[in-house]
Design a protein around this motif. Sequence first.
Motif, PDB file in Angstrom:
ATOM      1  N   GLN A 183      12.122  18.322   0.645  1.00 16.29           N
ATOM      2  CA  GLN A 183      12.561  17.741  -0.622  1.00 16.29           C
ATOM      3  C   GLN A 183      12.607  16.213  -0.563  1.00 16.29           C
ATOM      4  O   GLN A 183      12.155  15.536  -1.483  1.00 16.29           O
ATOM      5  CB  GLN A 183      13.927  18.313  -1.036  1.00 16.29           C
ATOM      6  N   ARG A 184      13.165  15.663   0.506  1.00 15.77           N
ATOM      7  CA  ARG A 184      13.221  14.201   0.647  1.00 15.77           C
ATOM      8  C   ARG A 184      11.818  13.627   0.835  1.00 15.77           C
ATOM      9  O   ARG A 184      11.504  12.574   0.306  1.00 15.77           O
ATOM     10  CB  ARG A 184      14.122  13.795   1.823  1.00 15.77           C
ATOM     11  N   ALA A 185      10.967  14.320   1.590  1.00 13.08           N
ATOM     12  CA  ALA A 185       9.588  13.861   1.783  1.00 13.08           C
ATOM     13  C   ALA A 185       8.853  13.808   0.449  1.00 13.08           C
ATOM     14  O   ALA A 185       8.119  12.847   0.167  1.00 13.08           O
ATOM     15  CB  ALA A 185       8.856  14.778   2.765  1.00 13.08           C
ATOM     16  N   LYS A 186       9.048  14.823  -0.401  1.00 10.56           N
ATOM     17  CA  LYS A 186       8.435  14.822  -1.731  1.00 10.56           C
ATOM     18  C   LYS A 186       8.942  13.648  -2.566  1.00 10.56           C
ATOM     19  O   LYS A 186       8.163  12.986  -3.256  1.00 10.56           O
ATOM     20  CB  LYS A 186       8.757  16.119  -2.472  1.00 10.56           C
ATOM     21  N   PHE A 195       7.952   8.447  -5.090  1.00  9.83           N
ATOM     22  CA  PHE A 195       8.377   7.062  -5.243  1.00  9.83           C
ATOM     23  C   PHE A 195       7.237   6.103  -4.894  1.00  9.83           C
ATOM     24  O   PHE A 195       6.971   5.146  -5.627  1.00  9.83           O
ATOM     25  CB  PHE A 195       9.592   6.777  -4.363  1.00  9.83           C
ATOM     26  N   GLN A 196       6.540   6.355  -3.786  1.00 10.89           N
ATOM     27  CA  GLN A 196       5.436   5.492  -3.376  1.00 10.89           C
ATOM     28  C   GLN A 196       4.323   5.469  -4.430  1.00 10.89           C
ATOM     29  O   GLN A 196       3.808   4.404  -4.774  1.00 10.89           O
ATOM     30  CB  GLN A 196       4.869   5.944  -2.029  1.00 10.89           C
ATOM     31  N   VAL A 197       3.969   6.618  -4.930  1.00 10.49           N
ATOM     32  CA  VAL A 197       2.907   6.690  -5.936  1.00 10.49           C
ATOM     33  C   VAL A 197       3.358   5.984  -7.222  1.00 10.49           C
ATOM     34  O   VAL A 197       2.587   5.254  -7.851  1.00 10.49           O
ATOM     35  CB  VAL A 197       2.509   8.161  -6.207  1.00 10.49           C
ATOM     36  N   HIS A 198       4.614   6.169  -7.595  1.00  6.48           N
ATOM     37  CA  HIS A 198       5.148   5.522  -8.794  1.00  6.48           C
ATOM     38  C   HIS A 198       5.094   3.999  -8.670  1.00  6.48           C
ATOM     39  O   HIS A 198       4.778   3.301  -9.644  1.00  6.48           O
ATOM     40  CB  HIS A 198       6.579   5.988  -9.046  1.00  6.48           C
ATOM     41  N   GLN A 199       5.380   3.463  -7.494  1.00  6.62           N
ATOM     42  CA  GLN A 199       5.384   2.012  -7.304  1.00  6.62           C
ATOM     43  C   GLN A 199       4.002   1.405  -7.487  1.00  6.62           C
ATOM     44  O   GLN A 199       3.885   0.284  -7.983  1.00  6.62           O
ATOM     45  CB  GLN A 199       5.963   1.640  -5.939  1.00  6.62           C
ATOM     46  N   ILE A 200       2.973   2.118  -7.125  1.00  6.17           N
ATOM     47  CA  ILE A 200       1.612   1.623  -7.364  1.00  6.17           C
ATOM     48  C   ILE A 200       1.386   1.481  -8.866  1.00  6.17           C
ATOM     49  O   ILE A 200       0.845   0.477  -9.334  1.00  6.17           O
ATOM     50  CB  ILE A 200       0.552   2.564  -6.739  1.00  6.17           C
ATOM     51  N   ARG A 201       1.852   2.471  -9.644  1.00  5.53           N
ATOM     52  CA  ARG A 201       1.725   2.386 -11.100  1.00  5.53           C
ATOM     53  C   ARG A 201       2.515   1.198 -11.655  1.00  5.53           C
ATOM     54  O   ARG A 201       2.035   0.467 -12.512  1.00  5.53           O
ATOM     55  CB  ARG A 201       2.211   3.683 -11.755  1.00  5.53           C
ATOM     56  N   LYS A 208       0.840  -1.187   0.000  1.00 10.25           N
ATOM     57  CA  LYS A 208       0.000   0.000   0.000  1.00 10.25           C
ATOM     58  C   LYS A 208       0.878   1.240   0.000  1.00 10.25           C
ATOM     59  O   LYS A 208       2.007   1.220   0.458  1.00 10.25           O
ATOM     60  CB  LYS A 208      -0.953   0.020   1.191  1.00 10.25           C
ATOM     61  N   SER A 209       0.328   2.269  -0.522  1.00  6.22           N
ATOM     62  CA  SER A 209       1.019   3.544  -0.575  1.00  6.22           C
ATOM     63  C   SER A 209       0.150   4.568   0.137  1.00  6.22           C
ATOM     64  O   SER A 209      -1.013   4.743  -0.211  1.00  6.22           O
ATOM     65  CB  SER A 209       1.235   3.948  -2.033  1.00  6.22           C
ATOM     66  N   MET A 210       0.713   5.206   1.133  1.00  9.44           N
ATOM     67  CA  MET A 210      -0.050   6.192   1.894  1.00  9.44           C
ATOM     68  C   MET A 210       0.769   7.457   2.113  1.00  9.44           C
ATOM     69  O   MET A 210       1.001   7.865   3.250  1.00  9.44           O
ATOM     70  CB  MET A 210      -0.473   5.603   3.235  1.00  9.44           C
ATOM     71  N   PRO A 211       1.227   8.100   1.038  1.00  6.03           N
ATOM     72  CA  PRO A 211       2.055   9.291   1.237  1.00  6.03           C
ATOM     73  C   PRO A 211       1.316  10.396   1.975  1.00  6.03           C
ATOM     74  O   PRO A 211       1.938  11.176   2.697  1.00  6.03           O
ATOM     75  CB  PRO A 211       2.426   9.708  -0.185  1.00  6.03           C
TER      76      PRO A 211
END
Length: 114
Positions: A90-93, A98-104, A73-76
């Motif tokens: 910047q690192r948080a972004k 990265f999390q959103v990209h992995q779902i794709r 799961k991705s929960m940014p």
Amino acid sequence: MEDPPFPDLCNMNSDLPSGQSEVVIIGSGIAAAAVARSVLAESERVGRPRRVTVLESRELCSGASGRNVGHLKSMPHELFDRLRKEIGIQRAKAIARFQVHQIRVLTEICDFED
């Protein structure tokens, strides 16, 4: 595992591997399956087949992955504020992207394998 998709494969047992493997994967959970898939896909891409052996003490995918204990799961939106405070915006972004990209990526893999 009730009604596995490949019952013959799930119950396959053998003696020690022949010593002919180029890649040995210990365990057969979701991480091991991802490694096996990546190794085989890359070896096919470059035209150099690899002999892969999976070592599992029980049935394939019978541990935590088989019981669905883990979750992908991705929960940014839930982590962003804490990450921003701990490691900077910047690192948080970057982590959120990265999390959103992995779902794709996972969706594309599922679509490809279907």
